[in-house]
Design a protein around this motif. Structure first.
Motif, PDB file in Angstrom:
ATOM      1  N   LYS A 191     -70.812  53.192 -23.130  1.00 31.37           N
ATOM      2  CA  LYS A 191     -70.340  52.006 -24.057  1.00 31.37           C
ATOM      3  C   LYS A 191     -68.702  51.895 -24.160  1.00 31.37           C
ATOM      4  O   LYS A 191     -68.191  51.009 -24.584  1.00 31.37           O
ATOM      5  CB  LYS A 191     -70.884  51.759 -25.384  1.00 31.37           C
ATOM      6  CG  LYS A 191     -72.337  51.606 -25.450  1.00 31.37           C
ATOM      7  CD  LYS A 191     -72.674  50.245 -25.264  1.00 31.37           C
ATOM      8  CE  LYS A 191     -74.281  50.071 -24.944  1.00 31.37           C
ATOM      9  NZ  LYS A 191     -74.489  48.860 -24.327  1.00 31.37           N
ATOM     10  N   VAL A 192     -68.036  53.119 -23.752  1.00 38.08           N
ATOM     11  CA  VAL A 192     -66.647  53.258 -23.712  1.00 38.08           C
ATOM     12  C   VAL A 192     -66.031  52.356 -22.818  1.00 38.08           C
ATOM     13  O   VAL A 192     -66.388  52.327 -21.390  1.00 38.08           O
ATOM     14  CB  VAL A 192     -66.175  54.701 -23.436  1.00 38.08           C
ATOM     15  CG1 VAL A 192     -64.710  54.766 -24.025  1.00 38.08           C
ATOM     16  CG2 VAL A 192     -66.845  55.485 -24.827  1.00 38.08           C
ATOM     17  N   SER A 193     -64.990  51.520 -23.226  1.00 43.19           N
ATOM     18  CA  SER A 193     -64.276  50.549 -22.179  1.00 43.19           C
ATOM     19  C   SER A 193     -63.759  51.438 -21.131  1.00 43.19           C
ATOM     20  O   SER A 193     -63.070  52.470 -21.440  1.00 43.19           O
ATOM     21  CB  SER A 193     -63.262  49.869 -22.826  1.00 43.19           C
ATOM     22  OG  SER A 193     -62.474  49.068 -21.962  1.00 43.19           O
ATOM     23  N   ARG A 194     -63.763  50.935 -19.885  1.00 41.72           N
ATOM     24  CA  ARG A 194     -63.122  51.531 -18.668  1.00 41.72           C
ATOM     25  C   ARG A 194     -61.482  51.136 -18.534  1.00 41.72           C
ATOM     26  O   ARG A 194     -60.976  51.312 -17.548  1.00 41.72           O
ATOM     27  CB  ARG A 194     -63.964  51.404 -17.269  1.00 41.72           C
ATOM     28  CG  ARG A 194     -64.839  52.347 -17.219  1.00 41.72           C
ATOM     29  CD  ARG A 194     -65.802  52.770 -18.349  1.00 41.72           C
ATOM     30  NE  ARG A 194     -66.794  53.952 -17.757  1.00 41.72           N
ATOM     31  CZ  ARG A 194     -67.630  54.602 -18.432  1.00 41.72           C
ATOM     32  NH1 ARG A 194     -67.553  54.108 -19.907  1.00 41.72           N
ATOM     33  NH2 ARG A 194     -68.385  55.553 -18.113  1.00 41.72           N
ATOM     34  N   LYS A 195     -61.233  50.286 -19.582  1.00 40.59           N
ATOM     35  CA  LYS A 195     -59.881  49.662 -19.224  1.00 40.59           C
ATOM     36  C   LYS A 195     -58.655  50.707 -19.379  1.00 40.59           C
ATOM     37  O   LYS A 195     -58.900  51.786 -20.214  1.00 40.59           O
ATOM     38  CB  LYS A 195     -59.548  48.718 -20.409  1.00 40.59           C
ATOM     39  CG  LYS A 195     -58.361  48.141 -20.489  1.00 40.59           C
ATOM     40  CD  LYS A 195     -58.385  46.234 -19.974  1.00 40.59           C
ATOM     41  CE  LYS A 195     -57.178  45.801 -19.870  1.00 40.59           C
ATOM     42  NZ  LYS A 195     -56.710  46.210 -18.575  1.00 40.59           N
TER      43      LYS A 195
END
Ligand SMILES: Cc1cc2nc3c(=O)[nH]c(=O)nc-3n(C[C@H](O)[C@H](O)[C@H](O)COP(=O)(O)OP(=O)(O)OC[C@H]3O[C@@H](n4cnc5c(N)ncnc54)[C@H](O)[C@@H]3O)c2cc1C
Length: 500
Positions: free
Chosen positions: A344-348
């Motif tokens: 769920k952690v953003s890959r940004k």
């Protein structure tokens, strides 16, 4: 590309890049293309970190739509087109089939909604529009797939790449444009004057020599090593990246000429079964990892998890260890750490200077490396915006001078070798073959069943800065994925590595 660390000393570089994964390689490439004096260093081999352990997709990331990351997906889908153009030999389009079963976590209507949105976000960058598939069509495309409870499926399109070679070709292109590059050079300390970073102390891990280098700007692209590196600058620095481990297994044989999108029934996660050099790459896992990045490895439970989920789709196949050709583990350097579960952690990505002015690149996806490099150099503010060249070329990305048929005729090689050479080196095929005119033994195959020839091993050592047999077997060439990590091949490489 010759490894010569003596050239690094006493040069006032404009930009010194620490870390030769895709992000560091791309920054060096773009900076060199913009006529800056550039140095690029890696403590291991180029792409030896995460950048050779990825799922090898140039993609928007269909599953990130679940996290409502529309901007990230759109940006990556647009970059996909750029990557297909810049490195056509290394980045190829690939179909993805999603088979859907009655009790899958995501039902067919949800999948159709997802790919419709994915195609819309692609806009003019779409490869091919998605197509719904009946259960019979899914079975036709994937012989042997479980038929019970299969409700249907669909096929959508993304792209696949050779991650390690794409890094290498960014490094080679940087060097062609004047950058000084070396692998196996570790940055030990940041040198400061009046609190500002002005250089680094490094150790050449091949010669054992330690020396200082100076630069106006320092970029740190060390991915999963970020927390450790920041503590070199300030021992009490808080952790900036959350590292999660991703494992892939290379399983012997092919299940489908397209990739298969798999939903795990144990935890609802998504992963892929992807055709990869005649075998199938199954992955990835996503679990928190807190030990030292140098020590990441594949655990038995990672393999069991992947084989179990794949086995659910192919009940007549026994996913046994003897069919595993190889496996590898990499670490995601994630910057947005707060979500509970890793996926769920953003890959940004995030690009931020430290208090001493070292510019840190953290997180991101491989796919968007060009965007990251551009943003990093813009943040440094050393190139006038009107003069800034933000596009990129890679080493073998030009137009080849000869067709594979002409190459076969000129050098007396077989067609499968010519095609493989084109896929591996793009427009640079002749550079590999030229030495075979003087030494025809270099045309010998490494194994009669595979197209690789000895000239590629010597080219890896003499031109591509391979320093160990792993550098060749895992990164210059995809030998480890095809069961070609053999004592004979290692011994031949070792013979080339030894000084005459
Ligand atoms: C399992 C997995 C699958 C993935 N799949 C995809 C995918 O399919 N598509 C996609 O777009 N993205 C994917 N990603 C994300 C992508 O691979 C990463 O975002 C990207 O490779 C990170 O590159 P990097 O250059 O930041 O880090 P790295 O590639 O890890 O490079 C950092 C480098 O810094 C070097 N270094 C460290 N310390 C020092 C030092 N002191 N001195 C000198 N050098 C140093 C290391 O040796 C290393 O080579 C995946 C990631 C993982 C883990």
């Amino acid at each position: 590309m010759k490894r010569d660390t003596s050239q690094f000393q006493n040069i006032p570089y404009d930009v010194l890049v620490i870390g030769g994964g895709i992000n560091g390689a791309a920054v060096a490439n773009m900076a060199a293309q913009n006529k800056l004096r550039v140095a690029l260093l890696d403590k291991g081999d180029f792409a030896g970190g995460t950048s050779s352990k990825s799922t090898k997709l140039i993609h928007g990331g269909l599953r990130y739509l679940e996290n409502l990351e529309f901007g990230l997906v759109r940006e990556a889908l647009h970059e996909r087109t750029a990557q297909l153009r810049i490195a056509p030999h290394l980045v190829k389009e690939l179909g993805f089939i999603i088979p859907v079963y009655k009790n899958d976590p995501r039902p067919l209507w949800m999948m159709k909604l997802g790919v419709t949105l994915y195609d819309l976000l692609s806009g003019k960058h779409i490869i091919h529009p998605y197509k719904p598939l009946s259960a019979a069509e899914v079975i036709h495309f994937i012989p042997g797939i479980k038929q019970e409870d299969l409700t249907g499926g669909l096929i959508y399109w993304d792209a696949q790449m050779d991650d390690a070679r794409l890094v290498l070709e960014n490094v080679q292109q940087a060097e062609l444009n004047g950058a000084h590059v070396a692998n196996y050079v570790e940055v030990r300390t940041i040198l400061k004057e009046n609190g500002k970073a002005v250089g680094v102390t490094v150790k050449d891990l091949i010669s054992g020599e330690t020396f200082d280098m100076r630069a106006k700007h320092i970029v740190c692209a060390v991915g999963p090593w970020t927390n450790i590196f920041q503590r070199k600058e300030r021992s009490e620095s808080p952790a900036r990246v959350r590292t999660t481990k991703g494992v892939h297994v290379i399983y012997r044989g092919s299940f489908c000429r397209h990739a298969i999108f798999v939903q795990s029934h144990t935890d609802g996660r998504v992963f892929f079964m992807i055709p990869w050099y005649g075998n199938t790459m199954i992955g990835t896992t996503d679990t928190d990892y807190e030990a030292h990045p140098d020590e990441v490895s594949v655990e038995e439970e990672d393999i069991r998890y992947l084989c179990k989920a794949a086995g659910r789709l192919f009940p007549d196949q026994e996913f046994t260890d003897d069919k595993i050709v190889s496996s590898f583990a990499g670490l995601r350097p994630l910057v947005h750490k707060d979500a509970a579960s890793p996926e769920k952690v953003s890959r940004k990505h995030v690009i931020n200077p430290s208090f001493s002015g070292v510019m840190y690149i953290m997180g991101g996806k491989y796919t968007t490396y060009r965007v990251i490099a551009r943003e990093c150099l813009e943040r440094l503010g050393i190139i006038k915006p009107e003069e800034f060249k933000g596009d990129l070329q890679v080493y073998g990305g030009g137009e080849p001078a000869f067709t594979p048929e002409q190459i076969c005729e000129k050098y007396g090689i077989q067609e499968d070798t010519a095609l493989m050479l084109r896929r591996t080196y793009g427009s640079r095929v002749e550079d590999v073959l030229r030495p075979t005119v003087a030494d025809s033994s270099l045309l010998e195959r490494l194994n009669p069943d595979f197209p690789y020839i000895k000239a590629q091993l010597t080219y890896g050592v003499n031109v591509e800065m391979a320093m160990t047999s792993d550098d060749i077997i895992w990164r210059r060439l995809p030998l480890a994925y095809q069961g070609l990590d053999t004592p004979e091949i290692r011994s031949f490489i070792q013979g080339q590595l030894l000084p005459a």
